[in-house]
Design a protein around this motif. Structure first.
Motif, PDB file in Angstrom:
ATOM      1  N   TRP A  87     -13.804  -0.646 104.739  1.00 20.61           N
ATOM      2  CA  TRP A  87     -13.986  -0.503 106.185  1.00 20.61           C
ATOM      3  C   TRP A  87     -13.593  -1.793 106.904  1.00 20.61           C
ATOM      4  O   TRP A  87     -13.044  -1.749 108.007  1.00 20.61           O
ATOM      5  CB  TRP A  87     -15.422  -0.113 106.494  1.00 20.61           C
ATOM      6  CG  TRP A  87     -15.933   0.951 105.580  1.00 20.61           C
ATOM      7  CD1 TRP A  87     -17.033   0.910 104.791  1.00 20.61           C
ATOM      8  CD2 TRP A  87     -15.326   2.240 105.314  1.00 20.61           C
ATOM      9  NE1 TRP A  87     -17.167   2.074 104.059  1.00 20.61           N
ATOM     10  CE2 TRP A  87     -16.137   2.911 104.360  1.00 20.61           C
ATOM     11  CE3 TRP A  87     -14.187   2.901 105.793  1.00 20.61           C
ATOM     12  CZ2 TRP A  87     -15.850   4.183 103.885  1.00 20.61           C
ATOM     13  CZ3 TRP A  87     -13.884   4.175 105.315  1.00 20.61           C
ATOM     14  CH2 TRP A  87     -14.712   4.801 104.379  1.00 20.61           C
ATOM     15  N   ARG A 113     -17.288   9.780 110.247  1.00 20.07           N
ATOM     16  CA  ARG A 113     -15.863  10.111 110.232  1.00 20.07           C
ATOM     17  C   ARG A 113     -15.115   9.546 111.441  1.00 20.07           C
ATOM     18  O   ARG A 113     -13.946   9.122 111.309  1.00 20.07           O
ATOM     19  CB  ARG A 113     -15.661  11.618 110.118  1.00 20.07           C
ATOM     20  CG  ARG A 113     -16.047  12.422 111.352  1.00 20.07           C
ATOM     21  CD  ARG A 113     -16.100  13.912 111.056  1.00 20.07           C
ATOM     22  NE  ARG A 113     -16.231  14.718 112.270  1.00 20.07           N
ATOM     23  CZ  ARG A 113     -17.373  14.873 112.937  1.00 20.07           C
ATOM     24  NH1 ARG A 113     -18.468  14.263 112.536  1.00 20.07           N
ATOM     25  NH2 ARG A 113     -17.401  15.648 114.011  1.00 20.07           N
ATOM     26  N   TYR A 173      -2.102  12.284 109.757  1.00 22.22           N
ATOM     27  CA  TYR A 173      -3.112  11.235 109.614  1.00 22.22           C
ATOM     28  C   TYR A 173      -2.517   9.983 108.975  1.00 22.22           C
ATOM     29  O   TYR A 173      -2.867   8.859 109.345  1.00 22.22           O
ATOM     30  CB  TYR A 173      -4.260  11.776 108.765  1.00 22.22           C
ATOM     31  CG  TYR A 173      -5.318  10.759 108.421  1.00 22.22           C
ATOM     32  CD1 TYR A 173      -6.183  10.257 109.395  1.00 22.22           C
ATOM     33  CD2 TYR A 173      -5.476  10.300 107.117  1.00 22.22           C
ATOM     34  CE1 TYR A 173      -7.164   9.328 109.073  1.00 22.22           C
ATOM     35  CE2 TYR A 173      -6.446   9.377 106.786  1.00 22.22           C
ATOM     36  CZ  TYR A 173      -7.294   8.893 107.768  1.00 22.22           C
ATOM     37  OH  TYR A 173      -8.262   7.969 107.452  1.00 22.22           O
ATOM     38  N   LEU A 174      -1.616  10.182 108.033  1.00 20.37           N
ATOM     39  CA  LEU A 174      -0.988   9.054 107.341  1.00 20.37           C
ATOM     40  C   LEU A 174       0.242   8.523 108.075  1.00 20.37           C
ATOM     41  O   LEU A 174       0.934   7.635 107.573  1.00 20.37           O
ATOM     42  CB  LEU A 174      -0.598   9.474 105.915  1.00 20.37           C
ATOM     43  CG  LEU A 174      -1.756   9.899 105.000  1.00 20.37           C
ATOM     44  CD1 LEU A 174      -1.227  10.351 103.647  1.00 20.37           C
ATOM     45  CD2 LEU A 174      -2.757   8.766 104.826  1.00 20.37           C
ATOM     46  N   ASP A 175       0.515   9.082 109.248  1.00 22.62           N
ATOM     47  CA  ASP A 175       1.670   8.665 110.061  1.00 22.62           C
ATOM     48  C   ASP A 175       2.982   8.850 109.304  1.00 22.62           C
ATOM     49  O   ASP A 175       3.901   8.032 109.390  1.00 22.62           O
ATOM     50  CB  ASP A 175       1.531   7.190 110.497  1.00 22.62           C
ATOM     51  CG  ASP A 175       0.339   6.973 111.401  1.00 22.62           C
ATOM     52  OD1 ASP A 175       0.097   7.829 112.265  1.00 22.62           O
ATOM     53  OD2 ASP A 175      -0.354   5.953 111.231  1.00 22.62           O
ATOM     54  N   ASN A 225     -12.675   6.300 111.088  1.00 28.17           N
ATOM     55  CA  ASN A 225     -11.359   6.949 111.010  1.00 28.17           C
ATOM     56  C   ASN A 225     -11.160   7.658 109.675  1.00 28.17           C
ATOM     57  O   ASN A 225     -10.168   7.456 108.968  1.00 28.17           O
ATOM     58  CB  ASN A 225     -10.233   5.923 111.230  1.00 28.17           C
ATOM     59  CG  ASN A 225      -8.866   6.585 111.349  1.00 28.17           C
ATOM     60  OD1 ASN A 225      -8.751   7.740 111.760  1.00 28.17           O
ATOM     61  ND2 ASN A 225      -7.819   5.866 110.966  1.00 28.17           N
ATOM     62  N   ILE A 226     -12.118   8.488 109.313  1.00 26.94           N
ATOM     63  CA  ILE A 226     -12.062   9.267 108.076  1.00 26.94           C
ATOM     64  C   ILE A 226     -11.536  10.665 108.390  1.00 26.94           C
ATOM     65  O   ILE A 226     -12.058  11.338 109.291  1.00 26.94           O
ATOM     66  CB  ILE A 226     -13.461   9.364 107.431  1.00 26.94           C
ATOM     67  CG1 ILE A 226     -13.983   7.970 107.063  1.00 26.94           C
ATOM     68  CG2 ILE A 226     -13.434  10.270 106.207  1.00 26.94           C
ATOM     69  CD1 ILE A 226     -15.460   7.956 106.686  1.00 26.94           C
ATOM     70  N   LEU A 227     -10.512  11.096 107.682  1.00 26.62           N
ATOM     71  CA  LEU A 227     -10.028  12.469 107.820  1.00 26.62           C
ATOM     72  C   LEU A 227     -10.919  13.356 106.951  1.00 26.62           C
ATOM     73  O   LEU A 227     -10.916  13.244 105.726  1.00 26.62           O
ATOM     74  CB  LEU A 227      -8.572  12.583 107.380  1.00 26.62           C
ATOM     75  CG  LEU A 227      -7.981  13.996 107.446  1.00 26.62           C
ATOM     76  CD1 LEU A 227      -7.970  14.528 108.874  1.00 26.62           C
ATOM     77  CD2 LEU A 227      -6.565  14.014 106.857  1.00 26.62           C
ATOM     78  N   LEU A 256      -5.241   3.781 100.299  1.00 26.00           N
ATOM     79  CA  LEU A 256      -5.826   5.032 100.783  1.00 26.00           C
ATOM     80  C   LEU A 256      -6.971   5.431  99.868  1.00 26.00           C
ATOM     81  O   LEU A 256      -6.802   5.504  98.654  1.00 26.00           O
ATOM     82  CB  LEU A 256      -4.773   6.145 100.801  1.00 26.00           C
ATOM     83  CG  LEU A 256      -5.266   7.565 101.111  1.00 26.00           C
ATOM     84  CD1 LEU A 256      -5.792   7.655 102.542  1.00 26.00           C
ATOM     85  CD2 LEU A 256      -4.148   8.586 100.882  1.00 26.00           C
ATOM     86  N   LYS A 311     -10.025  -1.766 107.318  1.00 23.55           N
ATOM     87  CA  LYS A 311      -9.582  -0.578 108.069  1.00 23.55           C
ATOM     88  C   LYS A 311      -8.664   0.321 107.253  1.00 23.55           C
ATOM     89  O   LYS A 311      -7.644   0.840 107.743  1.00 23.55           O
ATOM     90  CB  LYS A 311      -8.912  -0.989 109.385  1.00 23.55           C
ATOM     91  CG  LYS A 311      -9.831  -1.807 110.299  1.00 23.55           C
ATOM     92  CD  LYS A 311      -9.216  -2.035 111.661  1.00 23.55           C
ATOM     93  CE  LYS A 311     -10.107  -2.911 112.530  1.00 23.55           C
ATOM     94  NZ  LYS A 311     -11.474  -2.378 112.701  1.00 23.55           N
ATOM     95  N   CYS A 312      -9.005   0.496 105.981  1.00 24.84           N
ATOM     96  CA  CYS A 312      -8.252   1.415 105.125  1.00 24.84           C
ATOM     97  C   CYS A 312      -8.456   2.844 105.617  1.00 24.84           C
ATOM     98  O   CYS A 312      -9.521   3.197 106.127  1.00 24.84           O
ATOM     99  CB  CYS A 312      -8.737   1.310 103.679  1.00 24.84           C
ATOM    100  SG  CYS A 312      -8.469  -0.286 102.901  1.00 24.84           S
ATOM    101  N   LYS A 313      -7.450   3.651 105.452  1.00 27.30           N
ATOM    102  CA  LYS A 313      -7.599   5.063 105.761  1.00 27.30           C
ATOM    103  C   LYS A 313      -8.322   5.744 104.597  1.00 27.30           C
ATOM    104  O   LYS A 313      -8.206   5.333 103.442  1.00 27.30           O
ATOM    105  CB  LYS A 313      -6.240   5.713 106.017  1.00 27.30           C
ATOM    106  CG  LYS A 313      -5.609   5.247 107.323  1.00 27.30           C
ATOM    107  CD  LYS A 313      -4.434   6.093 107.725  1.00 27.30           C
ATOM    108  CE  LYS A 313      -3.939   5.688 109.121  1.00 27.30           C
ATOM    109  NZ  LYS A 313      -2.845   6.550 109.601  1.00 27.30           N
TER     110      LYS A 313
END
Length: 293
Positions: free
Chosen positions: A117, A181, A208-210, A185-187, A54, A120-122
């Motif tokens: 990216w 964003r 967002y982190l499920d 997929n950026i919070l 993250l 696909k890291c959050k």
């Protein structure tokens, strides 16, 4: 981490910076960064995170964090952190950690290693309104003996406006993550929202982190991450950093954390000048910043 380990880390920092003064800034792809970061840029750019990692991104002095057992840099390594030996770099610390890892950065979007990216890291970005961010950064630069001398307040404002501080332009920083964003997929969070309604923002992060956690746990997180608790927490307030690096007799690392403190620093003339420039620099986006709550 034992008390002995914490002490040894602090002593390592003291030894490393015993003969080091404020570092100059050098441009990396047009962004002014501290010399040690610039000298090690290739290794930072080449960093490959794990998909479960993250990324927490902010412009300097726009974030908040907390824990009482381990110093913040050892718990959530700062990606572009490079120090004189024997202090480990952020990359060194990350090599010793198992994923998922929480990785912090102040890098603008265009300087974030592409591996984040590609894998696909959050990522969570925390933005703070320009005036309060400027005030906080000024006090930080006054007490941080490793960054360029900020000079007088009245001269610091135009430096901020021109993007001449470490990590570059606030305007470009907040706009860069804002415009990417959705695609990445950026919070995107606002410091002012976290101050005004911390429970709602913590719940947003959990979704967002499920993650699914109880209301009791969320309440505990809100309490532990309050500014008051962090200011009193030696692992978050950086009181363990020797004064040769952070001279907290000048200004505490955790100073006020207030929304609207800028009113105690800007003169009416400075505020008017800043607002006029702000309108010009931000006229291509509509980011809902608030300077008061």
């Amino acid at each position: 981490m034992s008390e002995e380990e914490k002490l040894s880390y602090s002593e390592a920092i003291k030894k490393a910076y015993a003969s080091v003064s404020r570092f100059p800034l050098f441009p990396v792809r047009g962004i002014p960064l501290m010399s040690l970061i610039a000298q090690n840029w290739d290794s930072i750019w080449a960093f490959r995170p794990e998909p479960s990692d993250l990324l927490i991104a902010t412009y300097p002095k726009a974030d908040a964090e907390a824990c009482k057992r381990v110093p913040t840099p050892l718990r959530s390594p700062f990606l572009e952190s490079f120090n004189p030996p024997p202090v480990p770099s952020g990359l060194d610390l990350l090599k010793e950690m198992d994923p998922p890892r929480i990785i912090k950065t102040h890098l603008p979007f265009q300087l974030v290693p592409p591996g984040f990216w590609e894998n696909k890291c959050k990522a969570i970005y925390v933005a703070r309104n320009a005036k309060d961010n400027l005030v906080s950064y000024y006090h930080f630069d006054c007490m941080n003996m490793t960054q360029p001398d900020p000079g007088p307040w009245e001269g610091y404002i135009p430096k901020f406006m021109r993007g001449e501080l470490a990590w570059g332009s606030w305007y470009d920083h907040v706009k860069g993550y804002w415009m990417k964003r959705e695609k990445k997929n950026i919070l995107y969070l606002f410091y002012e929202d976290m101050k005004g309604n911390p429970q709602r923002e913590v719940e947003r992060i959990m979704r967002y982190l499920d993650l699914s956690v109880s209301d009791e746990i969320i309440s505990q997180i809100v309490e532990l991450t309050s500014f008051k608790n962090m200011k009193e927490n030696p692992m978050a307030n950086y009181s363990w950093i020797p004064a040769v690096v952070f001279d907290q007799s000048i200004s505490p690392f955790m100073r006020k954390g207030e929304v609207g403190d800028w009113r105690n620093h800007f003169t009416p003339e400075q505020s008017k000048m800043f607002d006029e420039d702000y309108e010009k620099q931000m006229n291509d986006v509509n980011i809902p910043f608030r300077t008061l709550i």
